[in-house]
Design an enzyme around this catalytic site. Structure first.
Site, PDB file in Angstrom:
ATOM      1  N   LEU A  15      35.387  92.937  14.089  1.00 34.87           N
ATOM      2  CA  LEU A  15      35.438  91.963  12.832  1.00 34.87           C
ATOM      3  C   LEU A  15      36.758  91.055  13.173  1.00 34.87           C
ATOM      4  O   LEU A  15      36.598  89.653  11.403  1.00 34.87           O
ATOM      5  CB  LEU A  15      36.534  93.564  12.145  1.00 34.87           C
ATOM      6  CG  LEU A  15      36.604  93.823  10.803  1.00 34.87           C
ATOM      7  CD1 LEU A  15      35.655  92.587  10.045  1.00 34.87           C
ATOM      8  CD2 LEU A  15      37.383  94.781   9.153  1.00 34.87           C
ATOM      9  N   THR A 102      38.065 104.189   7.629  1.00 35.66           N
ATOM     10  CA  THR A 102      36.765 104.176   8.196  1.00 35.66           C
ATOM     11  C   THR A 102      35.545 105.388   7.383  1.00 35.66           C
ATOM     12  O   THR A 102      36.096 106.265   7.022  1.00 35.66           O
ATOM     13  CB  THR A 102      36.892 104.961   9.333  1.00 35.66           C
ATOM     14  OG1 THR A 102      36.028 105.594  10.332  1.00 35.66           O
ATOM     15  CG2 THR A 102      37.788 106.288   9.782  1.00 35.66           C
ATOM     16  N   TYR A 126      40.998 110.987  14.823  1.00 38.25           N
ATOM     17  CA  TYR A 126      40.997 109.695  14.575  1.00 38.25           C
ATOM     18  C   TYR A 126      40.361 109.352  13.343  1.00 38.25           C
ATOM     19  O   TYR A 126      41.858 108.610  12.568  1.00 38.25           O
ATOM     20  CB  TYR A 126      39.695 109.217  14.799  1.00 38.25           C
ATOM     21  CG  TYR A 126      39.118 107.955  14.748  1.00 38.25           C
ATOM     22  CD1 TYR A 126      39.549 106.407  14.991  1.00 38.25           C
ATOM     23  CD2 TYR A 126      37.695 108.129  13.862  1.00 38.25           C
ATOM     24  CE1 TYR A 126      39.457 105.029  14.409  1.00 38.25           C
ATOM     25  CE2 TYR A 126      37.768 106.276  13.591  1.00 38.25           C
ATOM     26  CZ  TYR A 126      38.332 105.168  13.475  1.00 38.25           C
ATOM     27  OH  TYR A 126      38.024 104.219  13.107  1.00 38.25           O
TER      28      TYR A 126
END
Length: 278
Positions: A15, A102, A126
């Site tokens: 990214l 996310t 995560y």
């Protein structure tokens, strides 16, 4: 947009590289970990005070989903403490912060795409650490864009499409077919973020390839676009156990900003295929 000073962290990631290209007409400083450790507050404060960017785009993150289950401190430092440091300093200096999150902040248990106002419930460390980073950014700097994305890939870096394409020489490739998400081509995301950054509509946004697919469907589309004849066999998640649980259905949609919509995930695959060099 007038020419601005832009700081991109996580510059060597897929990214980060897409963002550098998108902002090529601006004054860009692109730093990776060796240039700036965002988990060190004083280091962040000194760097931003000297550089004085108009916008800080944080593409740095701890992305090892399985390792995060045992390296929890590292996950929280990279995904929560680092963003918190950036948010505090950018707020003190009057700067805008763009931060990425996310689909893993959701548990994937509902049967429709997730929008920005759906309840979060991450399944693993995560996702939990990324959600903590979101909260820290919201608290510390009101001039923020939090951009949730999913299944990010590019022709550079490590990602699922690149890996699966390199497996094309095998007779058969087995791919999980019961996990669904929104495959996102990094250059498409960078372009959308550029558009979003031109506004003052601060808040949380879902930005991912439009529509949804399973890993199996993504693989089929990739092989078709690249004219790869390898046979693709669907398997269940249970046949490919991993340390961290994945949300089974985490397709993203947006209620916040329908005027900035990424191309379909299928178009992302076609653009990837046209640039893929193997």
């Amino acid at each position: 947009m007038r020419q601005s000073r832009i700081l991109i962290t996580g510059a060597q990631g897929q990214l980060g590289q897409a963002l550098q290209r998108q902002y090529a007409d601006h004054e860009v400083t692109a730093w990776d970990l060796q240039d700036l450790d965002i988990t060190q507050f004083e280091e962040v404060k000194k760097a931003l005070d000297q550089l004085r960017p108009h916008i800080v785009i944080n593409a740095a993150a701890y992305t090892q989903v399985d390792e995060a289950e045992v390296k929890q401190d590292a996950a929280y430092r990279g995904n929560a403490l680092g963003p918190r440091n950036l948010a505090v300093v950018t707020n003190d200096l009057g700067m805008t912060l763009i931060h990425f999150s996310t689909d893993y902040v959701f548990d994937g248990q509902q049967n429709r795409p997730y929008h920005e106002f759906d309840r979060t419930n991450p399944l693993g460390v995560y996702g939990q650490s990324k959600l903590a980073g979101e909260a820290a950014v919201r608290i510390a700097n009101p001039r923020h864009f939090i951009v949730r994305t999913a299944w990010l890939y590019h022709t550079v870096g490590k990602n699922f499409p690149s890996t699966i394409c390199r497996m094309a020489g095998r007779e058969v490739v087995k791919v999980v077919s019961d996990q669904y998400g929104s495959p996102t081509f990094a250059p498409h995301l960078a372009q959308a973020v550029f558009q979003l950054g031109e506004t003052d509509a601060f808040g949380t946004y879902h930005m991912a390839g439009s529509g949804g697919a399973s890993w199996y469907e993504l693989t089929q589309a990739l092989y078709q676009a690249l004219d790869i004849q390898t046979s693709v066999v669907p398997i269940a998640t249970a046949q490919f156990p991993r340390p961290a649980r994945r949300p089974p259905y985490a397709v993203l949609t947006s209620l916040q900003n329908p005027l900035i919509e990424l191309p379909s995930w299928e178009e992302g695959v076609r653009d990837f295929a046209s640039q893929w060099k193997g």
